[in-house]
Design an enzyme around this catalytic site. Structure first.
Site, short mmCIF file in Angstrom:
data_model
loop_
_atom_site.label_atom_id
_atom_site.label_comp_id
_atom_site.label_asym_id
_atom_site.label_seq_id
_atom_site.Cartn_x
_atom_site.Cartn_y
_atom_site.Cartn_z
N CYS A 195 1.74 -5.49 -6.39
CA CYS A 195 2.09 -6.40 -5.31
C CYS A 195 2.75 -7.67 -5.84
O CYS A 195 2.92 -7.86 -7.04
CB CYS A 195 0.84 -6.77 -4.52
N ARG A 254 2.91 -6.13 -0.36
CA ARG A 254 2.07 -5.04 -0.83
C ARG A 254 2.85 -3.79 -1.20
O ARG A 254 3.74 -3.36 -0.45
CB ARG A 254 1.05 -4.66 0.25
N LEU A 255 2.52 -3.24 -2.37
CA LEU A 255 2.89 -1.89 -2.76
C LEU A 255 1.61 -1.07 -2.66
O LEU A 255 0.68 -1.26 -3.44
CB LEU A 255 3.45 -1.85 -4.18
N ASN A 280 -2.64 -9.18 -7.11
CA ASN A 280 -1.65 -8.26 -7.66
C ASN A 280 -2.29 -7.55 -8.84
O ASN A 280 -2.60 -8.20 -9.84
CB ASN A 280 -0.41 -9.06 -8.11
N ASP A 325 -9.57 -1.64 -4.32
CA ASP A 325 -10.20 -2.52 -5.30
C ASP A 325 -10.07 -3.99 -4.94
O ASP A 325 -10.78 -4.83 -5.51
CB ASP A 325 -9.62 -2.25 -6.70
#
Length: 614
Positions: free
Chosen positions: A2, A50-51, A77, A102
């Site tokens: 991210c 966000r990824l 990130n 997480d």
């Protein structure tokens, strides 16, 4: 993976700054193409791109939590590879979870343990947490600096972000460089001294450091560092432990809810990770592993073996594909694409970088992204296990400077006399080298060659490795691809750092202990082949193209580069038919062609970012 950004200001109504926060956040869209989120609650403004990798449905950020009447908010990130163990412990302590990601584990860890939570983390991360109980922001970065984090503290405002581009949109952060920044670019670059942001108003939160920002100001501190201890294991025990650590690390990093692949160059480091991944997928019934390799159109026609690159990789890649039965993807890059992407690589990094070594990786990652979201890479094994030529050549070991940059006089000579006088590049480099050597944790009673190699290992882990990690992060995230680096696990690095040098070169070979640890994992011919670095183009058309770009810059009186350089010296180099092609400049891969490309990147950076010099 991210992108994060934000700012904190104690005596201002930040709810009026939502448009600014959105612009800063969206500047990081390449890092997080899947979703965007912002949050403002005085005195804090957080943004996140966000990824999606874990729990795509429920992991939106900024993420909030309540503990009693106290609110906590995080932008994050990274990946925590020990999240399952942490989650189990937190459940036993009464925490409840609503997601499988997480991020929630990280935030609950902070709520439970406070700032010392980072000492429990195994992963790659950069994050910021608003702590309503303490009225402070807590920021931290992973131990080896795999994930970036920059900050600025000006006019009673803290501004932070994954990349400089986000910070530079804030009105309190100026795109300006002074003598120190110029010295970083011209004499240290494309490396960067830990903690330096090059821009005068920017700093980097160093690896393994945390920061607390409150009404009392900023406090930064190290929460981890390499330690020198006596190595207790014999050769066989050491090989077993290296293999155990590497296998455990890789298996943790294969966890994902999206497709994962492995980068495969045919060399020891990437072949080992690919082989271990195939074994793990076979044992867990996860199907075929996808692998990717990169080369350049017609490169075989122009390849010339030399001491840094003794042979082409193509046959060895095919050897491993046949051995492992992977779903392999051969990526080839055109030289024209390589030249064109130099500007994009600079924009992704916000600074001049490793020239075509950057742009090729950026193009490679764009192709990988078409089939995967997460990749496993063999980055950092040479720094950790001592694979580079400068570990093994006396003239480089005893150079008295960073051995990947052994032509400082030549580099300083490319600057204009006024700039040389102003920034004193050789003095600056000598000071940075002295600083680095002074940090080395010495082992009592260690002398001679063993002590010398401890220093060399430390310099590589703390000074050269960050250069390649920066490159890997920016180029991969510029394409929206997450790259994981198992050789950067802090447990593995701490263990290998203390293996005596004579054991590291078991069998009289570079990375000998790693080769021994991998016996039975790889075929012997692959296991003991001579190292070859990341491929670069050998096509003379590339050299001609970047030389031409430099000559055009020299002929344009408006070029911002001109006041900084010795124009006659650069023109002579660029006009030379062959003398500049093998000019020593930086590392194994960067010689004459990369020097010219770097100069064009500097010019483009100065112009595009309207960099003020003062």
């Amino acid at each position: 993976m991210c992108g994060i950004t934000g700012f904190v200001q104690w005596n201002r109504d930040l709810t009026q700054e939502s448009e600014l926060l959105v612009r800063m956040t969206n500047s990081l869209s390449n890092r997080g193409p899947d979703a965007s989120g912002t949050w403002i609650s005085n005195p804090c403004a957080f943004g996140h791109r966000r990824l999606s990798v874990m729990d795509p449905e429920n992991g939106a950020q900024p993420m909030h939590a309540l503990q009693g009447d106290t609110s906590y908010t995080v932008v994050y990130n990274g990946e925590l590879y020990n999240a399952p163990e942490l989650k189990k412990e937190l459940l036993q302590r009464g925490h409840h979870f609503r997601t499988q990601c997480d991020t929630e584990v990280l935030l609950a860890s902070y709520i439970e343990w406070g700032p010392v939570c980072v000492e429990k983390f195994n992963g790659i991360f950069a994050f910021a947490i608003w702590d309503g109980a303490r009225e402070q922001v807590f920021l931290a970065r992973d131990r080896l600096g795999v994930k970036p984090l920059f900050y600025s503290n000006a006019k009673d405002t803290l501004v932070f972000g994954s990349e400089p581009k986000a910070l530079l949109l804030h009105p309190d952060v100026e795109a300006a460089v002074g003598p120190e920044g110029l010295a970083e670019v011209f004499i240290v670059g494309p490396a960067r001294t830990p903690g330096h942001g090059v821009y005068s108003s920017l700093h980097e939160l160093k690896p393994a450091h945390a920061m607390i920002y409150s009404r009392n100001g900023i406090k930064t501190y190290a929460y981890w560092k390499l330690e020198s201890v006596q190595h207790e294991h014999n050769l066989e025990e050491t090989a077993v432990e290296v293999r155990r650590l590497l296998q455990d690390t890789l298996e943790r990093q294969l966890a994902s809810d999206v497709p994962v692949c492995s980068l495969l160059s045919g060399g020891l480091d990437s072949s080992a990770l690919s082989a271990l991944a195939v074994d793990y997928y076979n044992r867990t019934g996860q199907g075929q592993v996808s692998t990717y390799s990169v080369d350049y159109v017609d490169n075989a026609k122009h390849f010339q073996a030399h001491s840094f690159q003794p042979g082409a990789d193509g046959p060895w890649i095919q050897r491993m594909v046949d051995e492992l039965k992977t779903d392999h993807h051969w990526i080839e890059i055109e030289n024209g694409e390589l030249v064109h992407a130099l500007t994009q690589a600079m924009l992704v990094r916000d600074l001049p970088g490793m020239a075509d070594v950057d742009s090729s990786l950026y193009l490679f990652c764009k192709e990988i992204k078409k089939g995967a979201t997460v990749a496993i890479s063999g980055e950092a094994a040479d720094e950790v296990f001592g694979g580079y030529p400068w570990f093994h050549r006396d003239e480089m070991l005893n150079s008295g400077t960073f051995p990947w940059s052994v032509a400082p006089d030549m580099r300083a000579g490319l600057l204009s006399p006024d700039i040389r006088e102003w920034i004193r590049p050789l003095d600056y480099l000598a000071d940075r080298y002295s600083d680095a050597v002074a940090e080395v944790p010495l082992l009592e009673g260690e002398t001679g060659k063993t002590a010398q190699m401890r220093v060399m290992s430390y310099l590589n882990i703390t000074r050269f490795m960050p250069t390649l990690l920066d490159r890997k992060d920016r180029m991969s995230m510029g394409a929206g691809l997450e790259v994981r680096v198992p050789y950067c696990d802090h447990r593995l690095i701490q263990y290998v750092f203390n293996i005596p040098w004579e054991m590291k070169i078991t069998g009289g070979r570079e990375k000998g202990i790693l080769r021994k640890a991998l016996e039975g994992v790889l075929p012997d011919d692959v296991l003991y082949r001579k190292k070859s670095p990341y491929p670069k183009t050998h096509n003379p058309q590339y050299l001609a193209a970047v030389k031409q770009q430099v000559l055009e810059i020299l002929d344009d009186p408006t070029s911002p580069l001109l006041p900084l350089i010795d124009k006659v010296q650069i023109r002579n180099l660029a006009s030379s038919p062959d003398a500049s092609s093998n000019l020593p400049w930086f590392g194994q891969l960067m010689s004459g062609p990369q020097l010219f490309a770097y100069l064009t990147q500097i010019n483009s950076w100065l112009k595009t970012y309207n960099v003020a010099i003062r």
